[in-house]
Design a protein around this motif. Sequence first.
Motif, PDB file in Angstrom:
ATOM      1  N   ASN A   1       0.816  -1.222   0.000  1.00  0.00           N
ATOM      2  CA  ASN A   1       0.000   0.000   0.000  1.00  0.00           C
ATOM      3  C   ASN A   1       0.848   1.271   0.000  1.00  0.00           C
ATOM      4  O   ASN A   1       0.483   2.289   0.603  1.00  0.00           O
ATOM      5  CB  ASN A   1      -0.957   0.024   1.196  1.00  0.00           C
ATOM      6  CG  ASN A   1      -2.418   0.085   0.764  1.00  0.00           C
ATOM      7  OD1 ASN A   1      -2.737   0.210  -0.410  1.00  0.00           O
ATOM      8  ND2 ASN A   1      -3.305  -0.025   1.728  1.00  0.00           N
ATOM      9  N   ILE A   2       1.969   1.240  -0.709  1.00  0.00           N
ATOM     10  CA  ILE A   2       2.895   2.373  -0.660  1.00  0.00           C
ATOM     11  C   ILE A   2       2.315   3.657  -1.238  1.00  0.00           C
ATOM     12  O   ILE A   2       2.828   4.745  -0.975  1.00  0.00           O
ATOM     13  CB  ILE A   2       4.226   2.052  -1.382  1.00  0.00           C
ATOM     14  CG1 ILE A   2       3.996   1.766  -2.871  1.00  0.00           C
ATOM     15  CG2 ILE A   2       4.952   0.917  -0.697  1.00  0.00           C
ATOM     16  CD1 ILE A   2       5.281   1.652  -3.667  1.00  0.00           C
ATOM     17  N   ASP A   3       1.232   3.546  -2.011  1.00  0.00           N
ATOM     18  CA  ASP A   3       0.636   4.764  -2.553  1.00  0.00           C
ATOM     19  C   ASP A   3      -0.057   5.584  -1.470  1.00  0.00           C
ATOM     20  O   ASP A   3      -0.304   6.784  -1.654  1.00  0.00           O
ATOM     21  CB  ASP A   3      -0.355   4.425  -3.666  1.00  0.00           C
ATOM     22  CG  ASP A   3       0.332   3.857  -4.896  1.00  0.00           C
ATOM     23  OD1 ASP A   3       1.567   3.989  -4.998  1.00  0.00           O
ATOM     24  OD2 ASP A   3      -0.361   3.267  -5.747  1.00  0.00           O
ATOM     25  N   TYR A   4      -0.370   4.955  -0.355  1.00  0.00           N
ATOM     26  CA  TYR A   4      -0.936   5.679   0.796  1.00  0.00           C
ATOM     27  C   TYR A   4       0.117   5.941   1.862  1.00  0.00           C
ATOM     28  O   TYR A   4       0.114   6.994   2.497  1.00  0.00           O
ATOM     29  CB  TYR A   4      -2.117   4.907   1.392  1.00  0.00           C
ATOM     30  CG  TYR A   4      -3.263   4.767   0.430  1.00  0.00           C
ATOM     31  CD1 TYR A   4      -4.022   5.869   0.069  1.00  0.00           C
ATOM     32  CD2 TYR A   4      -3.569   3.536  -0.144  1.00  0.00           C
ATOM     33  CE1 TYR A   4      -5.063   5.753  -0.848  1.00  0.00           C
ATOM     34  CE2 TYR A   4      -4.604   3.404  -1.056  1.00  0.00           C
ATOM     35  CZ  TYR A   4      -5.338   4.519  -1.407  1.00  0.00           C
ATOM     36  OH  TYR A   4      -6.353   4.408  -2.320  1.00  0.00           O
ATOM     37  N   THR A   5       1.011   4.998   2.069  1.00  0.00           N
ATOM     38  CA  THR A   5       2.075   5.194   3.070  1.00  0.00           C
ATOM     39  C   THR A   5       3.226   5.954   2.416  1.00  0.00           C
ATOM     40  O   THR A   5       4.335   5.437   2.269  1.00  0.00           O
ATOM     41  CB  THR A   5       2.580   3.842   3.627  1.00  0.00           C
ATOM     42  OG1 THR A   5       3.150   3.070   2.559  1.00  0.00           O
ATOM     43  CG2 THR A   5       1.451   3.056   4.257  1.00  0.00           C
ATOM     44  N   ILE A   6       2.968   7.182   2.059  1.00  0.00           N
ATOM     45  CA  ILE A   6       3.907   7.918   1.213  1.00  0.00           C
ATOM     46  C   ILE A   6       5.225   8.256   1.904  1.00  0.00           C
ATOM     47  O   ILE A   6       6.190   8.615   1.239  1.00  0.00           O
ATOM     48  CB  ILE A   6       3.254   9.200   0.657  1.00  0.00           C
ATOM     49  CG1 ILE A   6       2.694  10.064   1.779  1.00  0.00           C
ATOM     50  CG2 ILE A   6       2.187   8.845  -0.355  1.00  0.00           C
ATOM     51  CD1 ILE A   6       2.091  11.376   1.307  1.00  0.00           C
ATOM     52  N   THR A   7       5.287   8.161   3.212  1.00  0.00           N
ATOM     53  CA  THR A   7       6.572   8.360   3.890  1.00  0.00           C
ATOM     54  C   THR A   7       7.256   7.041   4.189  1.00  0.00           C
ATOM     55  O   THR A   7       8.367   7.026   4.720  1.00  0.00           O
ATOM     56  CB  THR A   7       6.397   9.126   5.214  1.00  0.00           C
ATOM     57  OG1 THR A   7       5.540   8.373   6.081  1.00  0.00           O
ATOM     58  CG2 THR A   7       5.825  10.511   4.982  1.00  0.00           C
ATOM     59  N   CYS A   8       6.615   5.930   3.844  1.00  0.00           N
ATOM     60  CA  CYS A   8       7.175   4.603   4.138  1.00  0.00           C
ATOM     61  C   CYS A   8       7.052   3.719   2.916  1.00  0.00           C
ATOM     62  O   CYS A   8       5.944   3.430   2.452  1.00  0.00           O
ATOM     63  CB  CYS A   8       6.440   3.971   5.323  1.00  0.00           C
ATOM     64  SG  CYS A   8       6.960   2.270   5.694  1.00  0.00           S
TER      65      CYS A   8
END
Length: 570
Positions: A447-454
């Motif tokens: 889900n990196i598109d939402y966890t943009i700092t991770c």
Amino acid sequence: MKKKVLSMFLASVMALSIVACGSSNGGSDTQTGTDTAAQQDNATETEAQAEPETASELVDGKFAETRKITVEIYDRGNDGGSDPENNMYTEYIKKGMLEEHNVEVTFKKVPRWTEVDDINNLLAAGEAPDICVTYSYPTVLTYAQMGGVIDLADYVDAYKADLPNLWNWLGEQNIYWDKDPKTGSIWAIEGRRAEQQRIVTFVRQDWLDKLNMKAPTTTQEFEDMLIAFRDNADTLLGKDASKMVPFSTSYDVGWRTANIITSFMDPKITDKEYYINGFDDRMVTQASTKEAVKLLNKWYNEDLIWKDFALYGSGDTTEDDMIKAGYVGAFQHNWDYVFRNGEDSINANLKRNVGEDAKFVPVDCFQNSEGKYAKWLYSSAGDRKIFFPTTNTEPLASLLYVDFISKPETIKYLQAGDEGVTHEVLDSGAIQIIAATGDAIQNSGKNIDYTITCNGTNFGDEKLAALSLAYGYAEADPELVSQADVISRTDGIEPVNVNVGEITAEAGVGDTLSSKRDQIYDNAVVAAEADFDSTWDSYMSDYLSAGGQAIMDERAEKWAEYFGDADMLP
């Protein structure tokens, strides 16, 4: 009114830059003369319209009156995926932001595979989301030079007490990653990579078994394997023998054959040399890359590489469809590529389409001159760039969003979802991802598109992440995931952050040079062997004259300015 003025200004500069560069993707070059004066006037206006609010604006972390912000989200166009703007994860974020900060969040989707062009257009029109995300720092820099991006330096410091999760997760390293050493400006905050793995080589284990071959451990053994695949197409594919592809790559040769390219590099390459020639992370201007591509050219002319690789651009599924159908023997890609997307993963498709034993396995076989399987890793810092356009009138609310996204609990939920729906907890405590349906589907890995700092497995806890990494892919064999993880980091090299401030030659040419880089690689690989040198040299000359040489020259000057005669950084 200010938004309209800024929009007209950016659109005007874009138009001028298109004429100057001859490309709608180019952005602008360094501005001089009247453009500089206009930039200074606009910068003054920007400073006047957005100043840090006082901490008293918040009571227990909340605004007294509801604030509204828009956030960029990638649309990957996944068949059967969830709506990127409205799903289980966006609802979690919206609810959390409203309850904790009284901030109303709206997501605005941007196509992933054309994100630079789309963000360019949105910025020029004054319609960009309040929070923008890109992999392209030159894009940020271009608009910063136009006065179209907020300088976050004062904000991240002034609001530090209100942003504990952001500072705890990213730390000074990432928050100050792009801080100009002279002006102190911060045009973007860099996300953090929880995983540093990049590229792995995958081969068909069932094909090796049929041919009674062992997995390759050297470049020559890999070539011999490809030849065996080619020469035994009837045995391996039967009636589909004509569809045989021993080795597949894409138009993005510099990424997709990175381990081969790295194996040709000098193991003792200096930080200085790597930096000066390193504007492009596809390593096209590194000294040894031409020799690596010459090998690919040889393979191509011996029918070992997919003939049509250069015809399909980003986002096209032709290659993946071919791999899933079972026609491909080997390829290089992101370290976890064959495990992604659950039931639609490459290995899951092979199992259905070909048979129980059909699968890709990771191998390590490209050694450098020291006999090491060297691979460039991601830096633990320096991932996606998070920036706020000057049309953003809610910088504090936007920073609170980035802080919320960086909370351990938020990261865990966005990556793991609900127990029984998107994951199970094993006896060891490890989180095992399971196939999801409907609005619980994650359109991007972890889900990196939402966890943009991770970027990468974290689950809000690094120990839990390490324990769970092998179980992070629905329908995947945990043992194979662990093997790929280990291979991807074997003899890994982490690049250093060379911060010498703005390289003006880089602004406005990123898209143009990326396109020309691909042309170098693609045309050199498919050239007749006798024409390889002239083809490479011709396209490289075009790349250098279009801005590549100016970037390298300026990087060399800045290195000398900051580091003198040093070849390595501490």
